[in-house]
Design a protein around this motif. Structure first.
Motif, short mmCIF file in Angstrom:
data_model
loop_
_atom_site.label_atom_id
_atom_site.label_comp_id
_atom_site.label_asym_id
_atom_site.label_seq_id
_atom_site.Cartn_x
_atom_site.Cartn_y
_atom_site.Cartn_z
N ILE A 42 0.86 -1.18 0.00
CA ILE A 42 0.00 0.00 0.00
C ILE A 42 0.90 1.24 0.00
O ILE A 42 1.87 1.29 0.75
CB ILE A 42 -0.93 0.05 1.24
N THR A 43 0.56 2.21 -0.82
CA THR A 43 1.26 3.50 -0.81
C THR A 43 0.22 4.61 -0.76
O THR A 43 -0.65 4.69 -1.64
CB THR A 43 2.13 3.68 -2.07
N ALA A 44 0.28 5.44 0.28
CA ALA A 44 -0.61 6.60 0.35
C ALA A 44 -0.05 7.71 -0.51
O ALA A 44 1.16 7.93 -0.57
CB ALA A 44 -0.75 7.06 1.80
N LEU A 45 -0.94 8.42 -1.21
CA LEU A 45 -0.55 9.50 -2.11
C LEU A 45 -0.99 10.83 -1.53
O LEU A 45 -2.07 10.93 -0.91
CB LEU A 45 -1.17 9.29 -3.49
N GLY A 46 -0.18 11.88 -1.75
CA GLY A 46 -0.53 13.20 -1.27
C GLY A 46 0.65 13.87 -0.60
O GLY A 46 1.73 13.28 -0.44
N TYR A 47 0.43 15.12 -0.17
CA TYR A 47 1.48 15.89 0.52
C TYR A 47 0.97 16.42 1.86
O TYR A 47 1.43 16.01 2.91
CB TYR A 47 1.96 17.05 -0.35
N ASP A 48 0.00 17.32 1.81
CA ASP A 48 -0.54 17.89 3.04
C ASP A 48 -1.84 17.21 3.47
O ASP A 48 -2.46 17.61 4.45
CB ASP A 48 -0.73 19.39 2.92
N ARG A 49 -2.24 16.18 2.72
CA ARG A 49 -3.41 15.37 3.05
C ARG A 49 -3.44 14.18 2.11
O ARG A 49 -2.77 14.16 1.08
CB ARG A 49 -4.69 16.19 2.90
N VAL A 50 -4.21 13.17 2.47
CA VAL A 50 -4.38 12.00 1.60
C VAL A 50 -5.16 12.41 0.35
O VAL A 50 -6.23 13.01 0.45
CB VAL A 50 -5.13 10.87 2.34
N SER A 51 -4.61 12.09 -0.82
CA SER A 51 -5.31 12.39 -2.07
C SER A 51 -5.56 11.14 -2.91
O SER A 51 -6.19 11.20 -3.96
CB SER A 51 -4.50 13.39 -2.90
N GLY A 52 -5.06 10.01 -2.46
CA GLY A 52 -5.25 8.77 -3.18
C GLY A 52 -4.51 7.64 -2.51
O GLY A 52 -3.81 7.82 -1.51
N LEU A 53 -4.66 6.46 -3.07
CA LEU A 53 -4.03 5.27 -2.52
C LEU A 53 -3.68 4.33 -3.66
O LEU A 53 -4.48 4.14 -4.58
CB LEU A 53 -5.00 4.58 -1.55
N LYS A 54 -2.50 3.79 -3.60
CA LYS A 54 -2.06 2.82 -4.61
C LYS A 54 -1.82 1.49 -3.91
O LYS A 54 -1.06 1.43 -2.94
CB LYS A 54 -0.80 3.32 -5.31
N VAL A 55 -2.47 0.43 -4.41
CA VAL A 55 -2.31 -0.88 -3.80
C VAL A 55 -1.84 -1.88 -4.85
O VAL A 55 -2.12 -1.73 -6.05
CB VAL A 55 -3.63 -1.37 -3.16
N VAL A 56 -1.13 -2.88 -4.37
CA VAL A 56 -0.71 -3.98 -5.24
C VAL A 56 -1.45 -5.23 -4.76
O VAL A 56 -1.25 -5.70 -3.64
CB VAL A 56 0.80 -4.20 -5.18
N GLN A 57 -2.34 -5.73 -5.62
CA GLN A 57 -3.17 -6.89 -5.29
C GLN A 57 -2.83 -8.01 -6.26
O GLN A 57 -3.10 -7.91 -7.45
CB GLN A 57 -4.65 -6.52 -5.36
N GLU A 58 -2.20 -9.06 -5.74
CA GLU A 58 -1.78 -10.20 -6.55
C GLU A 58 -1.02 -9.74 -7.80
O GLU A 58 -1.28 -10.19 -8.91
CB GLU A 58 -3.00 -11.04 -6.94
N GLY A 59 -0.08 -8.82 -7.60
CA GLY A 59 0.78 -8.35 -8.67
C GLY A 59 0.20 -7.24 -9.52
O GLY A 59 0.92 -6.63 -10.33
#
Length: 591
Positions: free
Chosen positions: A346-363
């Protein structure tokens, strides 16, 4: 300026005028105004998150000309000026020069490891940096608050529904019973509505406590133990309280441990209970597009509740499954909640707040449009006060890690200490509410009262519920055997329940108060070969921040175990020392 009849007040945040609701604690008011962080990340020089919104949380605000306050306890007043340092006005090139000193162990490098450097600093820093001088702006206190002594037969610490149940059953025998609670009576019952217990149940208990003459000390923190007595702090009157008791029941509850993934410290990242508290207690939305991380009962209960109230909700499963996992997961799917399992990164995206999320699910890489992340991947019992009381602990990963050794009645290896509710390691209400009732009844029996006939009925109901799940049945059998043998055990399957293993260790935070990452823990235990928890704490600084390790201890312990191959008990514990939360010195100086 505004008058007292207006719903909003004018405050200043970094000299900028902000209108906030008068009735809200300042932390919730700032969040509603779009200010999602109260401090900065030293590591990345940007605003930092993980918000707890709790009376024991680590967040602090600094009021000019005044003191440092917990934003959950401090309400906004007209004209106050708040300073929030969210970044450093220095170029990145200069920050890189100091980067090595900001990282774990930096203070062991030259010149910080030379006494002459500290002697110079102590001699001249006050003249060189005069703005760091303390400003004594408040008038001296003319009258110190008088302390209170509470003498009782049974003292119940914690006023969630386990504490209420324990106090109610203990007081039925006529014994003098006192209950201590810092927040709202009922605990999570005030924010969670999915479960077998509801507002009618709470009102019934409160009525019973009143009929049984239970003395309820509200707005009061049980702080721990002096050598000669137990003591507390009354938040609303600034009074020190000393306790004399014959039996103490700890119903201190449980809390969520943060998930470990990349940039898990971004603003608008909250514990699940904090997100619900914001919305259901204060009317402030934690976000509109919410991701909840966890497979615990609390994670799915949070998701279902928010979905039913119109939020867009998704769930990313964790490695630990709750008592009602299958039932709650099925209900979430029925409501149309998207659930992502088998996620490795899981990688949270953003700088001064959460603006998105990137996940790796089964590659496969999936990007999610989210604006808030709520954590409930693993639930641990709040045992800090129990540890202070020196009640022996054992380690069981199925019960939240370190847990007090006790039997089904809550009796511990210390004669006059009992455990009630989820403080005993079980985070499912069908089990811990019944167990809390037994603890109250057995505490009164310890003081010479007879057990009522309903004791057997409650015990049979409890055993029937426990028998429905192999996980808790096996875990509680292990705990019962430990109680009978009067010795601890270690049950650990080697799985870190909150860590997503594809995450970059350098960007995954363990201690949010002191900016300690998983990489720092790895270097501490493998590079420096510090393998004991107290040594890890002293070298890395983990657990030395304002929360004193409540949110980071278990993650640090399991990370150290993961990196070294040692059992958690071989790494050990941190010491818990009073007070539980800070007390102003003038309170201790009272009569």
């Amino acid at each position: 300026m505004t008058d007292d009849s207006e719903p909003y007040v004018d405050i200043y945040v970094n000299n900028k005028l902000v209108k906030v609701p008068r009735v809200l604690p300042i932390g919730a008011a700032l969040y509603k105004a779009g200010i999602y962080s109260l401090e900065k990340s030293m590591r990345f020089n940007r605003p930092r998150g993980l918000m707890v919104f709790d009376w024991r949380g680590p967040e602090k605000i600094y009021v000019e000309g005044d003191f440092e306050y917990n934003p959950y306890l401090f309400k906004a007043s007209d004209g106050i000026k708040i300073r929030i340092k969210l970044s450093t006005p220095l170029p990145k090139s200069l920050l890189k020069v100091f980067d090595g000193y900001l990282r774990v162990g930096g203070y062991n490098k030259w010149p910080f490891n030379r006494m002459w450097a500290w002697n110079i600093a102590l001699k001249y820093v006050d003249d060189i940096l005069p703005w760091n001088k303390p400003k004594y702006v408040k008038e001296p206190i003319k009258e110190y608050p008088k302390s209170i002594n509470v003498d009782t037969d049974i003292l119940v610490v914690g006023g969630g529904y386990s504490g209420l149940e324990a106090a109610y059953n203990a007081s039925k025998s006529g014994l003098k019973t006192t209950l201590v609670e810092a927040d709202s009576l009922g605990g999570h019952l005030n924010i969670y509505r999915h479960g077998m217990y509801n507002e009618d149940y709470l009102n019934k208990l409160l009525k019973g406590l009143k009929e049984n003459d239970v003395y309820i000390l509200g707005n009061t923190v049980f702080e721990g133990f002096f050598e000669d007595s137990a003591f507390g702090y009354k938040l609303d009157t600034d009074q020190l309280i000393t306790f004399s008791y014959k039996v103490i029941i700890f119903a201190t509850g449980s809390y969520e441990v943060p998930a470990l993934y990349e940039y898990n410290d971004l603003p608008k990242t909250l514990l699940a209970s904090a997100g619900l508290r914001l919305y259901y207690k204060y009317g402030v939305k934690p976000g509109d597009n919410i991701v909840i991380i966890g497979s615990t009962d609390r994670a799915f209960q949070t998701a279902i509740q928010l979905k039913e109230d119109g939020f867009k909700v998704r769930v990313i499963e964790s490695f630990y499954k709750g008592f009602k996992y299958s039932e709650l997961r099925a209900k979430a799917l029925e409501l149309g909640i998207e659930i992502y399992d088998k996620v490795s990164k899981i990688t949270a995206l953003g700088y001064d707040r959460v603006s998105g999320l990137k996940v790796v699910q089964e590659g496969q890489v999936i990007k999610l449009n989210v604006d808030s992340i709520l954590h409930a991947p693993y639930i641990v019992p709040d045992i800090e006060l129990i540890r202070m009381a020196r009640s022996p602990l054992t380690f069981d990963i199925d019960l939240g890690g370190y847990v007090p050794i006790h039997d089904v009645n809550g009796a511990t290896l210390v004669d006059n200490i009992f455990i009630a509710g989820s403080a005993g390691g079980v985070s499912t209400e069908e089990i811990y509410i019944r167990q809390a009732a037994l603890a109250g009844l057995k505490a009164s029996e310890y003081l010479g009262k007879s057990l009522p006939s309903k004791y057997d009925d409650i015990l049979n109901e409890l055993n029937e519920v426990i028998g429905k799940t192999p996980l808790y049945r096996n875990a509680l059998n292990r705990l019962e055997n430990a109680f009978k043998k009067k010795e601890g055990y270690v049950y650990f399957n080697g799985i870190h329940p909150t860590f997503y293993r594809g995450s970059d260790l350098r960007r995954t935070f363990v201690c949010f108060c002191t900016d300690v990452t998983l990489e720092d823990i790895k270097k501490t235990v493998t590079g420096m070969e510090l393998r004991k928890m107290e040594h890890i704490k002293r070298y890395s600084g983990v657990g030395t921040g304002r929360c004193q390790g409540r949110r980071c201890f278990l993650n640090t312990l399991l990370a150290a175990s993961m990196f070294t191959g040692l059992k958690p008990t071989e790494i050990g514990e941190i010491r818990s020392r009073p007070p539980y939360i800070p007390i102003p010195l003038y309170v201790i100086g009272g009569e």
